[in-house]
Scaffold this motif. Structure first.
Motif, PDB file in Angstrom:
ATOM      1  N   ILE A  38       0.839  -1.202   0.000  1.00  0.00           N
ATOM      2  CA  ILE A  38       0.000   0.000   0.000  1.00  0.00           C
ATOM      3  C   ILE A  38       0.868   1.244   0.000  1.00  0.00           C
ATOM      4  O   ILE A  38       0.635   2.198  -0.747  1.00  0.00           O
ATOM      5  N   PRO A  45      -5.931   2.568  -2.850  1.00  0.00           N
ATOM      6  CA  PRO A  45      -7.253   2.592  -2.228  1.00  0.00           C
ATOM      7  C   PRO A  45      -8.332   2.095  -3.181  1.00  0.00           C
ATOM      8  O   PRO A  45      -8.291   2.395  -4.374  1.00  0.00           O
ATOM      9  N   GLU A  46      -9.243   1.318  -2.643  1.00  0.00           N
ATOM     10  CA  GLU A  46     -10.356   0.696  -3.353  1.00  0.00           C
ATOM     11  C   GLU A  46      -9.958  -0.536  -4.151  1.00  0.00           C
ATOM     12  O   GLU A  46     -10.791  -1.178  -4.771  1.00  0.00           O
ATOM     13  N   VAL A  89      -8.670  -2.265  -0.121  1.00  0.00           N
ATOM     14  CA  VAL A  89      -7.855  -1.280   0.581  1.00  0.00           C
ATOM     15  C   VAL A  89      -8.742  -0.093   0.920  1.00  0.00           C
ATOM     16  O   VAL A  89      -9.469   0.422   0.065  1.00  0.00           O
ATOM     17  N   ASN A  90      -8.700   0.342   2.156  1.00  0.00           N
ATOM     18  CA  ASN A  90      -9.559   1.433   2.605  1.00  0.00           C
ATOM     19  C   ASN A  90      -9.214   2.729   1.886  1.00  0.00           C
ATOM     20  O   ASN A  90      -8.057   3.153   1.864  1.00  0.00           O
ATOM     21  N   ALA A  91     -10.207   3.368   1.296  1.00  0.00           N
ATOM     22  CA  ALA A  91      -9.997   4.634   0.587  1.00  0.00           C
ATOM     23  C   ALA A  91     -10.476   5.829   1.388  1.00  0.00           C
ATOM     24  O   ALA A  91     -10.332   6.968   0.947  1.00  0.00           O
ATOM     25  N   GLU A  92     -11.052   5.593   2.548  1.00  0.00           N
ATOM     26  CA  GLU A  92     -11.694   6.673   3.286  1.00  0.00           C
ATOM     27  C   GLU A  92     -10.858   7.150   4.465  1.00  0.00           C
ATOM     28  O   GLU A  92     -10.237   6.358   5.172  1.00  0.00           O
ATOM     29  N   LYS A  93     -10.858   8.458   4.677  1.00  0.00           N
ATOM     30  CA  LYS A  93     -10.311   9.033   5.901  1.00  0.00           C
ATOM     31  C   LYS A  93     -11.426   9.517   6.815  1.00  0.00           C
ATOM     32  O   LYS A  93     -11.200   9.740   8.001  1.00  0.00           O
ATOM     33  N   THR A 116      -1.451   8.510   2.084  1.00  0.00           N
ATOM     34  CA  THR A 116      -2.408   7.428   1.902  1.00  0.00           C
ATOM     35  C   THR A 116      -2.261   6.791   0.533  1.00  0.00           C
ATOM     36  O   THR A 116      -2.349   5.589   0.378  1.00  0.00           O
ATOM     37  N   VAL A 117      -2.048   7.603  -0.477  1.00  0.00           N
ATOM     38  CA  VAL A 117      -1.834   7.101  -1.835  1.00  0.00           C
ATOM     39  C   VAL A 117      -0.597   7.783  -2.394  1.00  0.00           C
ATOM     40  O   VAL A 117      -0.241   8.888  -1.988  1.00  0.00           O
TER      41      VAL A 117
END
Length: 490
Positions: A38, A45-46, A89-93, A116-117
């Protein structure tokens, strides 16, 4: 066509192989591997992970070991597991709490400031190494030709050192007095020098606020969409961020009230003038409603106003929130959008007790600011040519905004949705296509155009931020042609 780095391209085959010499338990090795993928951008993410049984076969372990690893990653909000949909993979904050204690084993992958990305990082790499081939419509910085053409004073080294006698924990006294005068002249805002803290840019001001005035687990509200969403400093402080939707006049007050009652929001962060990324200007009526509600609920407001100097030239731009409620608003100003990002001069205006507390905390962290940029900034702000620079900058920005809008209207008539900003650097464009995942935005880089996609600002729609401040007329039409190609081929 420019070939972008490998991290921007979908990898046809993921390598799921553990290190044979690792002494960690196998489930923790799996955790490390997925976190590293990651961080490196191999998993975005996603993106969906292989099923548990397939992972177990790839690793050569029992399924229960994989389940334990995925449970660990789920507890950290690294991944999301949905019945019937698999593991992504979690895309949210939004709403996440990242306040767990330091785990040295995961220090490199779990550090608070790990992006994050990798999108922004990879964009910077492409721009640096292929600047002659790409069009940069992503960087929210002034190009060199639009920075002030002003002479700095000729001073000796000793004279600079002597100016330190005029500096205290909150910064260089003459510069604070200059900012005081400017705020009074522009907005009839009466502040005292002891209410002004000089910072090394706006982000240091935000960092001090999040680290010193809030505690891990606190809920804060930010506009949606907002550049605040991409700032790692909120997560590094262990804060939970919640979205306040906006309409054409700014944040929706009823939504803010609901958030307060549901999550006990402790602070509101807004960018009401030439909002990043939308370019919106919060109406005066909405500003009044916002300060009234926040004062009633006793929620401090942090007002980020990087374009204040340019906004002051337009009498139609409403006054800052700070003027409407001097006591409950922490006001952040900056010179980066006026004089260039390397200026690294910003300021925070707030109650004297708050400024003193933040100044002392900052000095304990980094022993204060360098005197050199403060002295130079003070000198430039007091030159006769500074006002002329502001007016010229405003004119050029409006011309470049019109270049881009005209190019889009001629190339893609009635195809795109956007509002014409009255100032700032950015155009927020909704595209008439749907992207299945975050990776689909790589198509812009693959077509030699750098933009900022909507997911960096906390939204899932197919929207992009295009920075027109860096585009001349020819480049604006090139941007329009690239967008047309992407829209028509998808």
């Amino acid at each position: 066509m420019l070939k972008s780095p490998s991290n921007f391209k979908r990898r046809n085959k993921q390598v799921w192989q553990l290190k044979p010499d690792s002494k960690l338990p196998i489930y923790l090795q799996i955790v490390d591997l997925i976190e590293t993928k990651i961080m490196n951008g191999e998993l975005l993410p996603e993106e969906k992970l292989p099923p548990e049984r397939k992972l177990a076969a790839l690793f050569g372990v029992n399924r229960s070991t994989v389940v334990r690893a995925l449970d660990e990653l789920t507890s950290r909000a690294v991944i999301v597991r949905k019945q019937g949909s698999g593991t992504i993979v979690n895309a949210e904050k939004w709403g996440l709490f990242a306040g767990q204690s330091t785990n040295w084993r995961h220090y490199l992958t779990q550090g608070g400031f790990t992006p994050t990305v990798p999108y922004v990082r990879q964009t910077g790499i492409i721009e640096k190494h292929h600047s002659d081939k790409i069009i940069d419509a992503s960087t929210g910085e002034l190009p060199l030709e639009m920075t002030p053409k002003l002479e700095t004073p000729s001073r000796s080294w000793q004279s600079f050192i002597a100016e330190e006698q005029l500096e205290d924990a909150a910064g260089y006294q003459p510069l604070r007095e200059t900012i005081e005068k400017q705020m009074r002249a522009a907005y009839d805002l009466n502040v005292r020098p002891e209410q002004i803290l000089i910072t090394s840019g706006a982000q240091q001001a935000l960092f001090l606020i999040t680290q010193c005035l809030l505690k891990p687990g606190d809920a804060v509200a930010i506009e949606s969409p907002s550049y605040f969403y991409s700032l790692s400093l909120f997560q590094s402080a262990g804060l939970r961020i919640f979205a306040v939707p906006m309409d054409s006049e700014g944040v929706i007050i009823s939504e803010l009230k609901d958030l307060y009652h549901k999550h006990r929001v402790k602070m509101v962060f807004v960018n009401p003038t030439f909002q990043n990324p939308t370019g919106l200007v919060m109406s005066l009526q909405r500003r009044k409603e916002l300060v009234k509600v926040c004062a009633h609920l006793q929620i401090p407001i942090v007002e980020d106003d990087p374009f204040s100097e340019l906004a002051a030239l337009d009498e139609n731009i409403p006054v800052p929130l700070k003027q409407l409620d001097p006591d409950n608003v922490l006001y952040i100003g900056s010179l980066s959008k006026i004089m260039g990002s390397t200026t690294r001069i910003g300021w925070l205006i707030g109650p004297a007790a708050v400024i003193e507390r933040l100044a002392l905390a900052r000095n304990e962290m980094d022993f204060g600011l360098s005197i050199f940029p403060q002295v130079l900034a003070s000198a430039v702000l007091n030159t006769t040519g500074y006002d002329a620079h502001l007016k010229q900058l405003q004119q050029i920005l409006m011309e470049r905004r019109d270049f881009l809008i005209r190019a889009l209207e001629e190339t893609l008539p009635n195809e795109l949705i956007y509002n014409k900003p009255v100032g700032g650097f950015h155009l927020w464009i909704s595209l008439p296509v749907e992207f299945r995942s975050i990776r689909d935005f790589d198509i812009f880089a693959n077509n030699d155009l750098l933009i900022m996609p909507g997911f960096l600002f906390g939204v899932k729609e197919t929207v992009i931020r295009v920075t027109y401040a860096r585009l001349n007329q020819k480049e604006a039409f090139q941007v329009a042609q690239i967008i047309k190609k992407i829209v028509t081929e998808n």
